[in-house]
Design an enzyme around this catalytic site. Structure first.
Site, PDB file in Angstrom:
ATOM      1  N   GLU A   1       0.819  -1.208   0.000  1.00 23.24           N
ATOM      2  CA  GLU A   1       0.000   0.000   0.000  1.00 23.24           C
ATOM      3  C   GLU A   1       0.854   1.260   0.000  1.00 23.24           C
ATOM      4  OE1 GLU A   1      -2.343  -3.386   1.009  1.00 23.24           O
ATOM      5  OE2 GLU A   1      -0.525  -2.617   1.991  1.00 23.24           O
TER       6      GLU A   1
ATOM      7  N   TYR B   1      -6.420  -1.523   5.117  1.00 25.09           N
ATOM      8  CA  TYR B   1      -5.030  -1.700   4.710  1.00 25.09           C
ATOM      9  C   TYR B   1      -4.327  -0.390   4.371  1.00 25.09           C
ATOM     10  CZ  TYR B   1      -6.539  -6.576   4.027  1.00 25.09           C
ATOM     11  OH  TYR B   1      -7.042  -7.833   4.200  1.00 25.09           O
TER      12      TYR B   1
ATOM     13  N   HIS C   1     -10.994  -6.328   7.641  1.00 23.19           N
ATOM     14  CA  HIS C   1     -11.699  -6.096   6.382  1.00 23.19           C
ATOM     15  C   HIS C   1     -12.997  -5.330   6.604  1.00 23.19           C
ATOM     16  CE1 HIS C   1      -9.180  -9.652   5.606  1.00 23.19           C
ATOM     17  NE2 HIS C   1      -9.158  -9.272   4.349  1.00 23.19           N
TER      18      HIS C   1
END
Length: 334
Positions: free
Chosen positions: A57, A83, A126
């Site tokens: 990322e 993330y 998530h």
């Protein structure tokens, strides 16, 4: 269109319209994205303009900052909002500050798309809603649409914007509106007024809220999935609640918020993220500062728990219609 289709349409329009637009991130090329938002775009525009990135990322956003400074308009996807943390230095120290630190010689016209929120049983890594972290950073714009029409218009505007835009996409709304009671869309988007999405180019302002549901008795401030939860709560209570869909969290359309609260005299704020230091705290402070002498009851906040994201108790963690309805009744009884 569903929200997924509307987002894809926005990127399709801009890839065709502007040769400087590029789309990239983990699995967004050949596979079409984990949620299929970029499905078919690489086949249409080639792997030089729609391509995959390593699972890095920091690298994705760092490259996007460089692209933007060079003159491109990158649309970078972080596969899940959870993330973004490895890229926080690139977002905060580079993208957000580039225009200021270069005295306007360079800009960072990049859009960072991030699926956010829970509802897919994705667990702690998530399912987060980190919008408050972005609204705290000077130089960033933060957007969270609640429907396909807004999603497309706002994404096109974000891609054209010369500032870095954090574009948060509630996963529970990808395929249909949400009534707050179930883990799947209550009805398909087809026929929903906000799902009638034009095929071509249009934009919406990145600093304007909308009155989702007019009302006279109290104001509910919400965004993303919580717009539909607030609507369900208003129907459950029978109260004439005015629901403001903020859409753009920062810059905030404070004038629409103030106009509504001064009219109704009461305010309830709803968001999915953790309560403490959530964006609702900023909203509450702003409403108090601007509307103190018009308030007839204390401001209420309904939010997620102050705890790490609870996988097993996901649907208790979310503000649901029952919790929101209780807050609506409290402000009316104060």
């Amino acid at each position: 269109m569903t929200m997924i289709q509307a987002l894809r349409s926005a990127m399709d329009v801009m890839l065709a319209r502007d040769p400087d637009v590029v789309v990239f991130g983990q699995d967004v090329g050949y596979f079409g994205g984990v949620f299929r938002c970029t499905d078919g775009l690489q086949a249409k525009y080639g792997s030089q303009r729609v391509f995959d990135a390593p699972i890095s990322e920091g690298g994705i956003v760092g490259v996007a900052v460089g692209m933007g400074a060079y003159g491109l308009r990158p649309v970078a996807e972080i596969q899940f909002a959870d993330y973004f943390y490895p890229a926080s230095d690139q977002i905060v120290s580079e993208a957000a500050r580039l225009r200021y630190r270069s005295a306007g010689d360079f800009t960072a016209p990049l859009t960072i798309r991030m699926p956010c929120g829970g509802g897919i049983y994705g667990g702690q890594t998530h399912s987060q809603s980190p919008e408050a972290l972005f609204t705290h950073v000077c130089g960033l714009r933060t957007v969270m649409p609640s429907n396909p029409y807004d999603a497309k218009g706002l994404l096109i505007a974000a891609i054209e914007c010369n500032d870095p835009v954090i574009f948060l996409e509630p996963k529970r709304l990808y395929n249909g509106p949400f009534d707050g009671h179930h883990d799947r869309p209550a009805t398909p988007w087809t026929g929903h007024p906000k799902a009638q999405v034009p095929e071509g180019y249009y934009t919406l302002p990145l600093d304007k809220a909308t009155v989702y549901r007019p009302g006279q008795q109290l104001t509910v401030l919400a965004y993303g999935t919580m717009v539909y939860v607030a609507e369900a709560a208003a129907k459950e209570t029978g109260l004439d609640a005015e629901i403001i869909d903020l859409r753009a969290l920062w810059p905030l359309d404070i004038s629409t918020v103030v106009e509504s609260v001064k009219k109704t005299g009461r305010c309830v704020i709803v968001h999915e993220a953790t309560r403490t230091s959530g964006f609702g705290a900023e909203l509450s402070a702003l409403v108090q500062e601007h509307c103190f002498y018009h308030l007839e009851a204390p401001i209420e906040r309904v939010a997620g728990w102050d705890t790490p994201y609870p996988h097993a108790q996901e649907w208790d963690y979310f503000p649901g219609p029952a919790r929101v309805a209780a807050a609506l009744r409290r402000v009316m009884e104060s």
